[in-house]
Design a protein around this motif. Structure first.
Motif, PDB file in Angstrom:
ATOM      1  N   ALA A  29     -12.117 -23.558  -1.075  1.00 49.51           N
ATOM      2  CA  ALA A  29     -11.613 -24.434  -2.132  1.00 49.51           C
ATOM      3  C   ALA A  29     -12.234 -25.819  -2.004  1.00 49.51           C
ATOM      4  O   ALA A  29     -12.608 -26.449  -3.001  1.00 49.51           O
ATOM      5  N   THR A  33     -14.622 -27.572  -4.698  1.00 52.58           N
ATOM      6  CA  THR A  33     -14.236 -28.890  -5.198  1.00 52.58           C
ATOM      7  C   THR A  33     -15.387 -29.869  -5.067  1.00 52.58           C
ATOM      8  O   THR A  33     -15.694 -30.626  -6.004  1.00 52.58           O
ATOM      9  N   SER A  55      -6.778 -26.514  -7.938  1.00 52.37           N
ATOM     10  CA  SER A  55      -7.247 -25.477  -8.870  1.00 52.37           C
ATOM     11  C   SER A  55      -8.095 -24.449  -8.139  1.00 52.37           C
ATOM     12  O   SER A  55      -7.927 -23.235  -8.322  1.00 52.37           O
ATOM     13  N   PHE A  56      -9.013 -24.931  -7.299  1.00 55.69           N
ATOM     14  CA  PHE A  56      -9.846 -23.996  -6.539  1.00 55.69           C
ATOM     15  C   PHE A  56      -9.014 -23.220  -5.521  1.00 55.69           C
ATOM     16  O   PHE A  56      -9.253 -22.035  -5.306  1.00 55.69           O
ATOM     17  N   ALA A  58      -5.921 -22.367  -5.898  1.00 55.11           N
ATOM     18  CA  ALA A  58      -5.204 -21.354  -6.678  1.00 55.11           C
ATOM     19  C   ALA A  58      -6.123 -20.174  -7.005  1.00 55.11           C
ATOM     20  O   ALA A  58      -5.704 -19.006  -6.947  1.00 55.11           O
ATOM     21  N   LEU A  59      -7.388 -20.450  -7.344  1.00 56.48           N
ATOM     22  CA  LEU A  59      -8.332 -19.366  -7.634  1.00 56.48           C
ATOM     23  C   LEU A  59      -8.598 -18.510  -6.407  1.00 56.48           C
ATOM     24  O   LEU A  59      -8.648 -17.275  -6.491  1.00 56.48           O
ATOM     25  N   VAL A  60      -8.775 -19.151  -5.253  1.00 56.82           N
ATOM     26  CA  VAL A  60      -9.018 -18.406  -4.019  1.00 56.82           C
ATOM     27  C   VAL A  60      -7.796 -17.555  -3.683  1.00 56.82           C
ATOM     28  O   VAL A  60      -7.908 -16.383  -3.310  1.00 56.82           O
ATOM     29  N   THR A  61      -6.608 -18.130  -3.829  1.00 55.64           N
ATOM     30  CA  THR A  61      -5.376 -17.393  -3.548  1.00 55.64           C
ATOM     31  C   THR A  61      -5.209 -16.223  -4.504  1.00 55.64           C
ATOM     32  O   THR A  61      -4.835 -15.118  -4.093  1.00 55.64           O
ATOM     33  N   LEU A  62      -5.477 -16.448  -5.777  1.00 56.34           N
ATOM     34  CA  LEU A  62      -5.379 -15.368  -6.766  1.00 56.34           C
ATOM     35  C   LEU A  62      -6.341 -14.232  -6.433  1.00 56.34           C
ATOM     36  O   LEU A  62      -5.984 -13.056  -6.517  1.00 56.34           O
ATOM     37  N   ARG A  63      -7.536 -14.571  -6.027  1.00 56.77           N
ATOM     38  CA  ARG A  63      -8.519 -13.542  -5.663  1.00 56.77           C
ATOM     39  C   ARG A  63      -8.022 -12.739  -4.470  1.00 56.77           C
ATOM     40  O   ARG A  63      -8.149 -11.510  -4.429  1.00 56.77           O
TER      41      ARG A  63
END
Length: 186
Positions: A29, A33, A55-56, A58-63
């Motif tokens: 992240a 960033t 935001s990054f 959250a994207l890493v966690t979602l993945r």
């Protein structure tokens, strides 16, 4: 088999290295960033660094969550095996109306056939013969090849002549309609 047997292995979970996963996630992240922040500064745009970092993250966690659920990737998905005659359970929105397509194809073949006798004998007669053969087999237990005498009785002389010894020219539309009606009556 009891319910205890089904859940016997549920308590034995492998130990996860969750701390390292969060550290690598935070590093990814932070890297994302940094790259996006530099690119935005080159374009003279400003953005809140904490919002960008979150935001990054959250994207890493979602993945990671999606990967842990076990959703197969594109390469891992099994190929859909569609058996002819059965619907796969999905709707093909781009396919159009199959019945309209089939009827349109028959209309084109029949229109061409009235103008060109060779095309009629090459395209229409074999298709009609196949239909008649299938109809005879399903409803009467005979085929044109297996019992010619019985098939001729059932088809009638005009249809039999068209299917076995096609005339030099294509039949007129009224004649053809009566032959098709006879085929439908089988």
């Amino acid at each position: 088999m009891s319910i205890d047997d089904l859940f016997a292995g549920a308590e034995e979970r492998p130990a996860r290295k969750s701390r390292w996963r969060w550290v690598t996630g935070a590093l990814l992240a932070g890297l994302g960033t940094g790259i996006v922040y530099v690119l935005l500064r080159v374009e003279e745009l400003t953005v809140s660094v904490p919002v960008l970092f979150l935001s990054f993250l959250a994207l890493v966690t979602l993945r990671r969550v999606i990967a842990s659920v076990g959703v197969p990737g594109r390469g891992e998905r099994p190929a859909r095996h569609v058996v002819r005659g059965e619907e796969p359970g999905t709707y093909n929105f781009t396919g159009g109306d199959g019945l309209r397509h089939a009827v349109g194809r028959w209309e084109r073949v029949l229109n061409w056939s009235t103008e060109d006798a060779a095309r009629f004998h090459r395209l229409t007669v074999p298709a009609l013969r196949e239909l008649a053969d299938e109809r005879l087999r399903q409803r009467h237990g005979v085929t044109i090849a297996s019992d010619q005498r019985r098939a001729r009785e059932l088809l009638g002389d005009p249809l039999w002549t068209l299917l076995t010894a096609p005339p030099k020219r294509a039949p007129k539309p009224r004649q053809f309609a009566s032959l098709v009606t006879r085929l439908e009556e089988l």
